[in-house]
Design an enzyme around this catalytic site. Structure first.
Site, PDB file in Angstrom:
ATOM      1  N   LYS A  11       0.856  -1.197   0.000  1.00 51.04           N
ATOM      2  CA  LYS A  11       0.000   0.000   0.000  1.00 51.04           C
ATOM      3  C   LYS A  11       0.884   1.237   0.000  1.00 51.04           C
ATOM      4  O   LYS A  11       1.894   1.298   0.719  1.00 51.04           O
ATOM      5  CB  LYS A  11      -0.885  -0.011   1.245  1.00 51.04           C
ATOM      6  CG  LYS A  11      -2.191   0.731   1.096  1.00 51.04           C
ATOM      7  CD  LYS A  11      -3.122   0.110   0.078  1.00 51.04           C
ATOM      8  CE  LYS A  11      -4.567   0.160   0.470  1.00 51.04           C
ATOM      9  NZ  LYS A  11      -5.413  -0.625  -0.452  1.00 51.04           N
ATOM     10  N   THR A  61      -3.540  -5.676   0.157  1.00 51.87           N
ATOM     11  CA  THR A  61      -2.990  -4.347   0.460  1.00 51.87           C
ATOM     12  C   THR A  61      -3.894  -3.632   1.468  1.00 51.87           C
ATOM     13  O   THR A  61      -3.428  -2.799   2.234  1.00 51.87           O
ATOM     14  CB  THR A  61      -2.808  -3.501  -0.815  1.00 51.87           C
ATOM     15  OG1 THR A  61      -4.077  -3.143  -1.349  1.00 51.87           O
ATOM     16  CG2 THR A  61      -1.983  -4.227  -1.859  1.00 51.87           C
ATOM     17  N   ASP A  62      -5.163  -3.990   1.482  1.00 46.25           N
ATOM     18  CA  ASP A  62      -6.063  -3.407   2.490  1.00 46.25           C
ATOM     19  C   ASP A  62      -5.638  -3.833   3.902  1.00 46.25           C
ATOM     20  O   ASP A  62      -5.680  -3.027   4.842  1.00 46.25           O
ATOM     21  CB  ASP A  62      -7.505  -3.840   2.204  1.00 46.25           C
ATOM     22  CG  ASP A  62      -8.482  -3.046   3.044  1.00 46.25           C
ATOM     23  OD1 ASP A  62      -8.538  -1.808   2.878  1.00 46.25           O
ATOM     24  OD2 ASP A  62      -9.154  -3.651   3.898  1.00 46.25           O
ATOM     25  N   PHE A 171      30.637  31.835  -8.924  1.00 46.17           N
ATOM     26  CA  PHE A 171      30.863  30.697  -9.836  1.00 46.17           C
ATOM     27  C   PHE A 171      31.809  31.181 -10.928  1.00 46.17           C
ATOM     28  O   PHE A 171      31.400  31.901 -11.844  1.00 46.17           O
ATOM     29  CB  PHE A 171      29.552  30.167 -10.419  1.00 46.17           C
ATOM     30  CG  PHE A 171      29.742  28.897 -11.204  1.00 46.17           C
ATOM     31  CD1 PHE A 171      30.324  27.773 -10.611  1.00 46.17           C
ATOM     32  CD2 PHE A 171      29.352  28.819 -12.536  1.00 46.17           C
ATOM     33  CE1 PHE A 171      30.507  26.593 -11.342  1.00 46.17           C
ATOM     34  CE2 PHE A 171      29.529  27.647 -13.261  1.00 46.17           C
ATOM     35  CZ  PHE A 171      30.103  26.540 -12.662  1.00 46.17           C
ATOM     36  N   ARG A 188      26.461  36.040  -6.628  1.00 41.98           N
ATOM     37  CA  ARG A 188      25.219  35.668  -7.319  1.00 41.98           C
ATOM     38  C   ARG A 188      24.223  35.163  -6.284  1.00 41.98           C
ATOM     39  O   ARG A 188      24.570  34.957  -5.109  1.00 41.98           O
ATOM     40  CB  ARG A 188      25.483  34.582  -8.363  1.00 41.98           C
ATOM     41  CG  ARG A 188      25.944  33.267  -7.733  1.00 41.98           C
ATOM     42  CD  ARG A 188      26.034  32.124  -8.732  1.00 41.98           C
ATOM     43  NE  ARG A 188      26.441  30.904  -8.040  1.00 41.98           N
ATOM     44  CZ  ARG A 188      26.481  29.705  -8.601  1.00 41.98           C
ATOM     45  NH1 ARG A 188      26.169  29.556  -9.875  1.00 41.98           N
ATOM     46  NH2 ARG A 188      26.843  28.646  -7.910  1.00 41.98           N
ATOM     47  N   GLN A 245      28.623  22.427  -6.057  1.00 47.80           N
ATOM     48  CA  GLN A 245      29.377  21.199  -5.804  1.00 47.80           C
ATOM     49  C   GLN A 245      30.216  21.324  -4.528  1.00 47.80           C
ATOM     50  O   GLN A 245      30.242  20.410  -3.693  1.00 47.80           O
ATOM     51  CB  GLN A 245      30.315  20.900  -6.997  1.00 47.80           C
ATOM     52  CG  GLN A 245      29.633  20.399  -8.258  1.00 47.80           C
ATOM     53  CD  GLN A 245      29.213  21.501  -9.230  1.00 47.80           C
ATOM     54  OE1 GLN A 245      28.886  22.610  -8.808  1.00 47.80           O
ATOM     55  NE2 GLN A 245      29.187  21.198 -10.510  1.00 47.80           N
ATOM     56  N   ASN A 271      19.970  23.721  -8.855  1.00 48.54           N
ATOM     57  CA  ASN A 271      20.457  25.104  -8.791  1.00 48.54           C
ATOM     58  C   ASN A 271      19.383  25.968  -9.433  1.00 48.54           C
ATOM     59  O   ASN A 271      19.251  26.001 -10.658  1.00 48.54           O
ATOM     60  CB  ASN A 271      21.796  25.201  -9.544  1.00 48.54           C
ATOM     61  CG  ASN A 271      22.477  26.547  -9.347  1.00 48.54           C
ATOM     62  OD1 ASN A 271      22.026  27.371  -8.559  1.00 48.54           O
ATOM     63  ND2 ASN A 271      23.570  26.759 -10.073  1.00 48.54           N
ATOM     64  N   HIS A 273      17.980  28.972 -10.790  1.00 49.12           N
ATOM     65  CA  HIS A 273      18.659  30.172 -11.298  1.00 49.12           C
ATOM     66  C   HIS A 273      17.813  31.437 -11.119  1.00 49.12           C
ATOM     67  O   HIS A 273      16.597  31.422 -11.303  1.00 49.12           O
ATOM     68  CB  HIS A 273      19.004  29.982 -12.774  1.00 49.12           C
ATOM     69  CG  HIS A 273      19.874  28.789 -13.030  1.00 49.12           C
ATOM     70  ND1 HIS A 273      21.113  28.620 -12.437  1.00 49.12           N
ATOM     71  CD2 HIS A 273      19.681  27.692 -13.792  1.00 49.12           C
ATOM     72  CE1 HIS A 273      21.643  27.476 -12.841  1.00 49.12           C
ATOM     73  NE2 HIS A 273      20.792  26.886 -13.659  1.00 49.12           N
TER      74      HIS A 273
END
Ligand SMILES: O=c1[nH]c(=O)c2[nH]c(=O)[nH]c2[nH]1
Length: 313
Positions: A11, A61-62, A171, A188, A245, A271, A273
């Site tokens: 489930k 599954t019940d 960067f 940035r 990184q 990332n 932007h």
């Protein structure tokens, strides 16, 4: 000819909310609450249900959903997702002779206790959804070597933690060739939605009720969770980031240093932007890092930086 090579069922999205009251029937009682989305999947000698329409091997599954709800009522570990998942997983592999593995995934939604400003006190039974992030755990309980030799793997983490820093991120120095248009910047915006997971090295512990209870002290699941989130936020805020990184690696390394039971750490960091808007048509400088104040958040594409860092033995 075709053959069944893998089968697992159960489930998904079992929604559970549990209140734990410090004293039953007392309106002044202290409450703790958790809200979980549970996925419980089983493996074992279940091929016949797929290949021969033989439902005699199927735990419905019940019934799996019912088990999750009953354990939410009865498990002493219901407030602690890793141990609650272990409790459930061990139940499935020990209750059914032909079920050899259980995979229990839990997403915990955020309900934080409200502090009332009048008295500065945390309220005994009122909570606020103060963030979209989820605490996660994935537990694999394995009885393939026998019901008396059950082992488990536990991977935990968090997802959906949205963060942004408007400074302290650069960067520069990346590959420049005929494919490059990106300009190097020493300042940035850095924004990401943190997806973090870490694996635990579990002590060899009989996964009995007492064994599962002892794991919180021996492994420190809750402490590791708090510490991993705090390290993520602290480093995100304070690192003079050379790249996603480089910041990611520092976060992983610090989590491994802080939590002795953590074996490896993985991040997936989009990332997200933020592009400075060209306002030159109005004579306004907004493109160089030193001038950039108005940005366009770009939903897609985003970078996607991932890595796994493991403890060195
Ligand atoms: O931190 C970053 N890492 C990259 O790999 C990358 N690539 C890119 O275009 N911008 C960034 N930023």
């Amino acid at each position: 000819m075709a053959e069944l090579t893998a089968a697992r069922y159960g489930k998904d999205k079992v929604r559970i909310f549990r209140v734990v009251r410090s004293v039953k029937g007392d309106p002044q009682a202290w409450h703790d609450v958790v809200e979980y989305n549970v996925k419980a999947l089983l493996e074992g000698d279940i091929a016949a249900s797929y290949t021969k329409a033989d439902n005699s091997v199927v735990v419905a599954t019940d019934s799996i959903k019912n088990t999750c709800n009953v354990f939410a009522k009865t498990s002493p570990h219901v407030l602690h997702p890793e141990q609650f998942a272990l409790d459930l997983g061990v139940h499935f592999v020990t209750t059914y002779a032909h079920i050899h593995k259980a995979f229990i995934d839990i997403e915990q939604l955020k309900w934080s206790r409200i502090t009332v400003s009048k008295d500065g006190q945390p309220h005994r039974h009122s909570f606020v959804r103060d963030g979209d992030e989820k605490r996660l755990t994935s537990v694999e309980v394995d009885a393939t070597k026998g019901k008396n030799a059950i082992t488990a793997k536990v991977t935990s983490g968090l997802s959906g933690l949205l963060v942004l820093k408007s400074g302290g991120s650069a960067f520069e120095g990346f590959v420049r060739d005929e494919w490059t248009t990106l300009v190097e910047v020493d300042d940035r915006i850095f924004s990401t939605e943190v997806d973090l997971s870490y694996t635990f090295a579990l002590p060899v512990e009989a996964l009995t009720a007492a064994g599962i209870a002892a794991l919180q002290d021996k492994v420190g699941f809750d402490k590791a969770s708090e510490s991993a989130k705090q390290i993520t936020l602290d480093l995100f805020a304070t690192d003079e980031s050379a790249s996603v990184q480089a910041t990611l690696f520092k976060m992983c390394s610090e989590i491994i240093a802080a939590s002795p039971s953590v074996e490896s750490v993985s991040y997936r960091l989009p990332n997200k932007h933020y592009i400075p808007v060209d306002l030159g048509f109005k004579g306004l400088a907004n493109l160089k890092p030193v001038d950039a104040e108005v940005f366009c958040p770009v939903a897609a594409p985003s970078g996607l930086i991932t890595a796994t860092v493991s403890r060195k033995h």
